[in-house]
Write a protein that holds these residues in place. Structure first.
Motif, PDB file in Angstrom:
ATOM      1  N   ARG A 153       0.889  -1.716  -0.139  1.00 20.15           N
ATOM      2  CA  ARG A 153       0.087  -0.008  -0.300  1.00 20.15           C
ATOM      3  C   ARG A 153       0.793   1.411   0.292  1.00 20.15           C
ATOM      4  O   ARG A 153       1.669   1.052   0.047  1.00 20.15           O
ATOM      5  CB  ARG A 153      -1.023   0.212   1.495  1.00 20.15           C
ATOM      6  N   ARG A 154       0.434   2.794  -0.955  1.00 19.15           N
ATOM      7  CA  ARG A 154       0.846   3.747   0.032  1.00 19.15           C
ATOM      8  C   ARG A 154       0.620   4.309   0.713  1.00 19.15           C
ATOM      9  O   ARG A 154      -0.916   4.531   0.923  1.00 19.15           O
ATOM     10  CB  ARG A 154       0.119   4.057  -1.737  1.00 19.15           C
ATOM     11  N   VAL A 155       1.860   5.061   1.497  1.00 21.27           N
ATOM     12  CA  VAL A 155       1.081   5.694   2.447  1.00 21.27           C
ATOM     13  C   VAL A 155       2.465   7.466   2.607  1.00 21.27           C
ATOM     14  O   VAL A 155       3.315   7.571   2.344  1.00 21.27           O
ATOM     15  CB  VAL A 155       1.384   5.299   3.744  1.00 21.27           C
ATOM     16  N   ASP A 156       1.196   8.302   2.021  1.00 22.41           N
ATOM     17  CA  ASP A 156       2.047   9.514   1.868  1.00 22.41           C
ATOM     18  C   ASP A 156       3.595   9.560   0.770  1.00 22.41           C
ATOM     19  O   ASP A 156       2.700   9.005  -0.692  1.00 22.41           O
ATOM     20  CB  ASP A 156       2.620  10.364   3.270  1.00 22.41           C
ATOM     21  N   GLN A 157       4.769   9.653   1.197  1.00 27.08           N
ATOM     22  CA  GLN A 157       5.293   9.364  -0.266  1.00 27.08           C
ATOM     23  C   GLN A 157       6.156   7.996   0.079  1.00 27.08           C
ATOM     24  O   GLN A 157       7.309   7.929  -0.271  1.00 27.08           O
ATOM     25  CB  GLN A 157       6.472  10.675  -0.379  1.00 27.08           C
ATOM     26  N   ARG A 158       5.533   7.478   0.518  1.00 31.96           N
ATOM     27  CA  ARG A 158       6.729   5.819   1.153  1.00 31.96           C
ATOM     28  C   ARG A 158       5.526   4.348   0.740  1.00 31.96           C
ATOM     29  O   ARG A 158       4.299   4.552   0.358  1.00 31.96           O
ATOM     30  CB  ARG A 158       6.254   5.786   2.796  1.00 31.96           C
ATOM     31  N   VAL A 159       6.161   3.704   0.200  1.00 41.11           N
ATOM     32  CA  VAL A 159       5.287   1.866   0.043  1.00 41.11           C
ATOM     33  C   VAL A 159       5.261   1.237   1.158  1.00 41.11           C
ATOM     34  O   VAL A 159       6.877   0.512   1.507  1.00 41.11           O
ATOM     35  CB  VAL A 159       5.677   1.338  -0.951  1.00 41.11           C
ATOM     36  N   GLU A 160       4.579   0.428   1.556  1.00 40.97           N
ATOM     37  CA  GLU A 160       4.534  -0.107   3.048  1.00 40.97           C
ATOM     38  C   GLU A 160       4.458  -1.802   2.051  1.00 40.97           C
ATOM     39  O   GLU A 160       3.390  -2.065   1.258  1.00 40.97           O
ATOM     40  CB  GLU A 160       3.488   0.095   4.000  1.00 40.97           C
ATOM     41  N   ILE A 161       4.796  -2.366   2.003  1.00 39.57           N
ATOM     42  CA  ILE A 161       5.406  -3.738   2.122  1.00 39.57           C
ATOM     43  C   ILE A 161       4.532  -5.170   3.424  1.00 39.57           C
ATOM     44  O   ILE A 161       5.337  -5.123   4.779  1.00 39.57           O
ATOM     45  CB  ILE A 161       6.103  -4.308   1.695  1.00 39.57           C
ATOM     46  N   VAL A 162       3.455  -5.808   3.302  1.00 42.35           N
ATOM     47  CA  VAL A 162       3.184  -5.709   4.378  1.00 42.35           C
ATOM     48  C   VAL A 162       2.383  -7.876   4.441  1.00 42.35           C
ATOM     49  O   VAL A 162       2.747  -8.202   3.025  1.00 42.35           O
ATOM     50  CB  VAL A 162       1.878  -5.630   4.571  1.00 42.35           C
ATOM     51  N   VAL A 163       3.655  -8.113   5.301  1.00 42.79           N
ATOM     52  CA  VAL A 163       3.609  -9.735   5.435  1.00 42.79           C
ATOM     53  C   VAL A 163       2.520 -10.454   6.548  1.00 42.79           C
ATOM     54  O   VAL A 163       3.056  -9.660   7.991  1.00 42.79           O
ATOM     55  CB  VAL A 163       4.860 -10.359   5.408  1.00 42.79           C
ATOM     56  N   GLU A 164       1.366 -11.375   6.475  1.00 37.37           N
ATOM     57  CA  GLU A 164       1.157 -11.551   7.651  1.00 37.37           C
ATOM     58  C   GLU A 164       0.833 -12.656   8.093  1.00 37.37           C
ATOM     59  O   GLU A 164       0.758 -13.470   6.917  1.00 37.37           O
ATOM     60  CB  GLU A 164      -0.481 -11.018   7.241  1.00 37.37           C
TER      61      GLU A 164
END
Length: 86
Positions: free
Chosen positions: A4-15
């Protein structure tokens, strides 16, 4: 697995839906050599070092059952990229 994009960052999520990581251990699991399973304890510390080297971070969060790891990286960091180019 997701991103997901959060402001000027990308977050890669592993759950996952495993036993999770107890709150008191979440700060320690990224330390070199830390292991609850008898492994070398280098995997998460390497992830943290790579994230930091790229201007990012990694964190562990609790979810209902299991754990969520979030790798956060800047989308565009011209100064950091310029520093890498000889």
């Amino acid at each position: 697995l997701g991103a997901r994009r959060v402001d000027q960052r990308v977050e890669i999520v592993v759950e996952d839906d495993g036993p999770g990581v107890p709150p008191q251990l979440r700060g320690r699991i990224f330390a070199p050599g830390y292991s609850r399973t008898g492994s070398t304890g280098l995997g998460l510390s390497i992830v943290a070092e790579i994230a930091t080297a790229h201007g990012g971070s990694v964190r562990c969060e609790a979810v209902g059952r299991g754990a969520r790891f979030v790798l956060s990286l800047p989308l565009h960091e011209p100064a950091a990229i310029a520093a890498l180019v000889p």
